[in-house]
Design a protein around this motif. Structure first.
Motif, PDB file in Angstrom:
ATOM      1  N   CYS A 292       5.457 131.837  54.695  1.00  0.00           N
ATOM      2  CA  CYS A 292       5.141 131.913  56.130  1.00  0.00           C
ATOM      3  C   CYS A 292       6.242 132.607  56.918  1.00  0.00           C
ATOM      4  CB  CYS A 292       4.910 130.510  56.687  1.00  0.00           C
ATOM      5  SG  CYS A 292       3.390 129.719  56.106  1.00  0.00           S
ATOM      6  N   GLY A 293       7.280 133.049  56.225  1.00  0.00           N
ATOM      7  CA  GLY A 293       8.349 133.785  56.888  1.00  0.00           C
ATOM      8  C   GLY A 293       9.441 132.918  57.474  1.00  0.00           C
ATOM      9  N   ILE A 294       9.462 131.628  57.147  1.00  0.00           N
ATOM     10  CA  ILE A 294      10.469 130.721  57.687  1.00  0.00           C
ATOM     11  C   ILE A 294      11.790 130.889  56.936  1.00  0.00           C
ATOM     12  CG2 ILE A 294      11.077 128.307  58.074  1.00  0.00           C
ATOM     13  CD1 ILE A 294       8.102 127.687  58.249  1.00  0.00           C
ATOM     14  N   VAL A 295      12.889 130.959  57.682  1.00  0.00           N
ATOM     15  CA  VAL A 295      14.216 130.991  57.088  1.00  0.00           C
ATOM     16  C   VAL A 295      14.627 129.551  56.795  1.00  0.00           C
ATOM     17  CG1 VAL A 295      16.627 131.653  57.391  1.00  0.00           C
ATOM     18  CG2 VAL A 295      14.808 133.037  58.426  1.00  0.00           C
ATOM     19  N   ILE A 296      15.026 129.262  55.563  1.00  0.00           N
ATOM     20  CA  ILE A 296      15.353 127.897  55.162  1.00  0.00           C
ATOM     21  C   ILE A 296      16.800 127.847  54.685  1.00  0.00           C
ATOM     22  CG2 ILE A 296      14.693 125.937  53.722  1.00  0.00           C
ATOM     23  CD1 ILE A 296      12.024 127.527  53.205  1.00  0.00           C
ATOM     24  N   ALA A 297      17.652 127.161  55.463  1.00  0.00           N
ATOM     25  CA  ALA A 297      19.040 126.947  55.078  1.00  0.00           C
ATOM     26  C   ALA A 297      19.158 125.554  54.491  1.00  0.00           C
ATOM     27  CB  ALA A 297      19.961 127.080  56.287  1.00  0.00           C
ATOM     28  N   ALA A 298      19.840 125.421  53.353  1.00  0.00           N
ATOM     29  CA  ALA A 298      19.927 124.131  52.680  1.00  0.00           C
ATOM     30  C   ALA A 298      21.337 123.885  52.150  1.00  0.00           C
ATOM     31  CB  ALA A 298      18.926 124.062  51.529  1.00  0.00           C
TER      32      ALA A 298
ATOM     33  N   SER B  39      25.496 123.997  56.339  1.00  0.00           N
ATOM     34  CA  SER B  39      24.139 124.527  56.427  1.00  0.00           C
ATOM     35  C   SER B  39      23.682 124.851  57.851  1.00  0.00           C
ATOM     36  CB  SER B  39      23.167 123.546  55.763  1.00  0.00           C
ATOM     37  OG  SER B  39      21.859 124.058  55.757  1.00  0.00           O
ATOM     38  N   PRO B  40      23.894 123.969  58.857  1.00  0.00           N
ATOM     39  CA  PRO B  40      23.437 124.312  60.208  1.00  0.00           C
ATOM     40  C   PRO B  40      24.187 125.468  60.849  1.00  0.00           C
ATOM     41  CG  PRO B  40      24.663 122.238  60.215  1.00  0.00           C
ATOM     42  CD  PRO B  40      24.399 122.584  58.784  1.00  0.00           C
ATOM     43  N   HIS B  41      25.385 125.794  60.349  1.00  0.00           N
ATOM     44  CA  HIS B  41      26.031 127.018  60.817  1.00  0.00           C
ATOM     45  C   HIS B  41      25.171 128.229  60.454  1.00  0.00           C
ATOM     46  CE1 HIS B  41      29.821 124.627  61.140  1.00  0.00           C
ATOM     47  NE2 HIS B  41      30.143 125.544  62.031  1.00  0.00           N
ATOM     48  N   VAL B  42      24.624 128.214  59.255  1.00  0.00           N
ATOM     49  CA  VAL B  42      23.777 129.316  58.799  1.00  0.00           C
ATOM     50  C   VAL B  42      22.437 129.297  59.525  1.00  0.00           C
ATOM     51  CG1 VAL B  42      22.588 130.305  56.797  1.00  0.00           C
ATOM     52  CG2 VAL B  42      24.917 129.415  56.564  1.00  0.00           C
ATOM     53  N   ALA B  43      21.863 128.097  59.712  1.00  0.00           N
ATOM     54  CA  ALA B  43      20.602 127.996  60.445  1.00  0.00           C
ATOM     55  C   ALA B  43      20.763 128.503  61.873  1.00  0.00           C
ATOM     56  CB  ALA B  43      20.114 126.545  60.447  1.00  0.00           C
TER      57      ALA B  43
ATOM     58  N   VAL C 292      23.853 126.875  50.869  1.00  0.00           N
ATOM     59  CA  VAL C 292      25.098 127.019  51.627  1.00  0.00           C
ATOM     60  C   VAL C 292      26.210 126.139  51.061  1.00  0.00           C
ATOM     61  CG1 VAL C 292      26.136 127.015  53.910  1.00  0.00           C
ATOM     62  CG2 VAL C 292      23.669 127.417  53.671  1.00  0.00           C
ATOM     63  N   ALA C 293      27.330 126.766  50.724  1.00  0.00           N
ATOM     64  CA  ALA C 293      28.533 126.062  50.293  1.00  0.00           C
ATOM     65  C   ALA C 293      29.419 125.808  51.510  1.00  0.00           C
ATOM     66  CB  ALA C 293      29.289 126.887  49.256  1.00  0.00           C
ATOM     67  N   ALA C 294      30.409 124.931  51.367  1.00  0.00           N
ATOM     68  CA  ALA C 294      31.290 124.562  52.473  1.00  0.00           C
ATOM     69  C   ALA C 294      32.688 125.136  52.285  1.00  0.00           C
ATOM     70  CB  ALA C 294      31.372 123.048  52.596  1.00  0.00           C
ATOM     71  N   SER C 295      33.250 125.668  53.366  1.00  0.00           N
ATOM     72  CA  SER C 295      34.608 126.194  53.342  1.00  0.00           C
ATOM     73  C   SER C 295      35.529 125.325  54.189  1.00  0.00           C
ATOM     74  CB  SER C 295      34.639 127.632  53.869  1.00  0.00           C
ATOM     75  OG  SER C 295      34.276 127.668  55.242  1.00  0.00           O
ATOM     76  N   THR C 296      36.834 125.509  53.986  1.00  0.00           N
ATOM     77  CA  THR C 296      37.845 124.789  54.748  1.00  0.00           C
ATOM     78  C   THR C 296      38.362 125.682  55.878  1.00  0.00           C
ATOM     79  OG1 THR C 296      39.724 125.579  53.433  1.00  0.00           O
ATOM     80  CG2 THR C 296      38.537 123.635  52.617  1.00  0.00           C
ATOM     81  N   ARG C 297      39.254 125.103  56.692  1.00  0.00           N
ATOM     82  CA  ARG C 297      39.815 125.867  57.808  1.00  0.00           C
ATOM     83  C   ARG C 297      40.733 127.002  57.336  1.00  0.00           C
ATOM     84  NH1 ARG C 297      39.102 123.585  62.779  1.00  0.00           N
ATOM     85  NH2 ARG C 297      38.168 121.499  62.789  1.00  0.00           N
ATOM     86  N   ASN C 298      41.267 126.897  56.134  1.00  0.00           N
ATOM     87  CA  ASN C 298      42.133 127.966  55.626  1.00  0.00           C
ATOM     88  C   ASN C 298      41.394 128.916  54.689  1.00  0.00           C
ATOM     89  OD1 ASN C 298      41.842 126.265  53.479  1.00  0.00           O
ATOM     90  ND2 ASN C 298      44.028 125.982  53.063  1.00  0.00           N
TER      91      ASN C 298
ATOM     92  N   MET D 211      18.021 122.198  56.259  1.00  0.00           N
ATOM     93  CA  MET D 211      17.829 121.062  55.372  1.00  0.00           C
ATOM     94  C   MET D 211      19.180 120.568  54.862  1.00  0.00           C
ATOM     95  SD  MET D 211      14.279 122.090  53.438  1.00  0.00           S
ATOM     96  CE  MET D 211      13.851 120.367  53.143  1.00  0.00           C
ATOM     97  N   SER D 212      19.832 119.762  55.696  1.00  0.00           N
ATOM     98  CA  SER D 212      21.108 119.157  55.333  1.00  0.00           C
ATOM     99  C   SER D 212      20.835 117.855  54.594  1.00  0.00           C
ATOM    100  CB  SER D 212      21.958 118.914  56.585  1.00  0.00           C
ATOM    101  OG  SER D 212      22.446 120.123  57.101  1.00  0.00           O
ATOM    102  N   LEU D 213      20.256 117.997  53.457  1.00  0.00           N
ATOM    103  CA  LEU D 213      19.889 116.874  52.598  1.00  0.00           C
ATOM    104  C   LEU D 213      19.707 117.424  51.198  1.00  0.00           C
ATOM    105  CD1 LEU D 213      16.664 117.538  52.161  1.00  0.00           C
ATOM    106  CD2 LEU D 213      16.444 116.401  54.353  1.00  0.00           C
ATOM    107  N   GLY D 214      19.555 116.541  50.247  1.00  0.00           N
ATOM    108  CA  GLY D 214      19.387 117.057  48.905  1.00  0.00           C
ATOM    109  C   GLY D 214      18.893 116.029  47.913  1.00  0.00           C
ATOM    110  N   VAL D 215      18.136 116.519  46.957  1.00  0.00           N
ATOM    111  CA  VAL D 215      17.703 115.736  45.808  1.00  0.00           C
ATOM    112  C   VAL D 215      18.600 116.149  44.652  1.00  0.00           C
ATOM    113  CG1 VAL D 215      15.786 115.215  44.263  1.00  0.00           C
ATOM    114  CG2 VAL D 215      15.347 115.723  46.679  1.00  0.00           C
TER     115      VAL D 215
END
Length: 244
Positions: free
Chosen positions: A88-94, A165-169, A118-124, A65-69
């Motif tokens: 239902c056992g679904i893994v939900i990454a947001a 988020s999709p990295h985690v998904a 999920v938070a975002a990191s940089t290349r360093n 879920m790469s979206l947000g309210v």
């Protein structure tokens, strides 16, 4: 995709690397595009709720879920949909949100305890300045200048927790492909407990730390081996990933 965001996110999770192009985290996952936003990237909470229930009915194993309210906007319908998906056992990454240190909290559904926020990191290996901070961050993944697929067969770079988020998904899909009998809770625990803390950042910005897919996979395999000594179970179907 009439916006581009969904194609970019989908590529991060599961691009197959055609002709030397970008390869996603889980290129053999069965990817389902669940469109809930319009060409401008906006939509109704009711459409998001419908997308979650569609994923439940069609037995998705992972929902990205790469979206947000935005914080402060509450929806009982979305809250219940996420609860039901988790039951239902679904893994939900947001995605946590892109409001940086000024964030008044996490976006929903990342703010819900049933999701992996999920938070975002940089290349360093630092937390991206845009990444929202607050109670409820669970894990961090790459989210700055991420190159991925784009409509029309091209590629582009985007930044945001939507890219993290999709990295985690995708990592969750890898775990389920290797160990189909894992529960959603076990997948989450493997991902979070294997994360690597980033120095100089609190849990309110990074959660348990930076995603470590290989270490999570090893932890998941060890978990299932230990359980098999007690109670063998049947194999499940191949991993399905939904990407609203």
């Amino acid at each position: 995709d009439d916006n581009g965001h969904g194609t970019h996110v989908a590529g991060i999770a599961a691009a197959i690397g055609i002709r030397g192009g970008v390869t996603g985290v889980a290129p053999r996952a069965e990817l389902y595009a669940v469109k809930v936003l319009d060409r401008n990237g906006f939509g109704f909470i009711s459409d998001i709720v419908d997308g979650v229930y569609w994923s439940i009915r069609h037995r998705m194993q992972v929902i990205n879920m790469s979206l947000g309210v935005e914080p402060g906007v509450r929806s009982r319908a979305l809250r219940e949909a996420i609860r039901r998906a988790a039951r239902c056992g679904i893994v939900i990454a947001a995605s946590a949100g892109n409001d940086g240190v000024a964030a008044g909290g996490l976006d929903a559904p990342a703010s819900y305890p049933e999701t992996i926020a999920v938070a975002a990191s940089t290349r360093n290996r630092r937390i991206a300045s845009l990444s929202s901070r607050g109670v409820g961050i669970d894990i961090t993944a790459p989210g700055e200048d991420i190159c991925s697929t784009w409509p029309g067969g091209g590629y582009t770079k985007l930044s945001g927790t939507s890219m993290a988020s999709p990295h985690v998904a995708g990592a969750a899909a890898l775990l389920l492909a290797a160990q189909p009998q894992l529960t959603g809770r076990q997948v989450r625990q493997a991902l979070e407990r294997s994360a690597k803390p980033l120095r100089g950042f609190t849990r309110f910005s990074q959660g348990k730390g930076l995603l470590q897919s290989a270490a999570a996979l090893q932890r998941a395999i060890a978990c299932r081996r230990a359980q098999r000594r007690v109670c063998p179970t049947k194999r499940r179907r191949a991993t399905k990933v939904a990407a609203p």
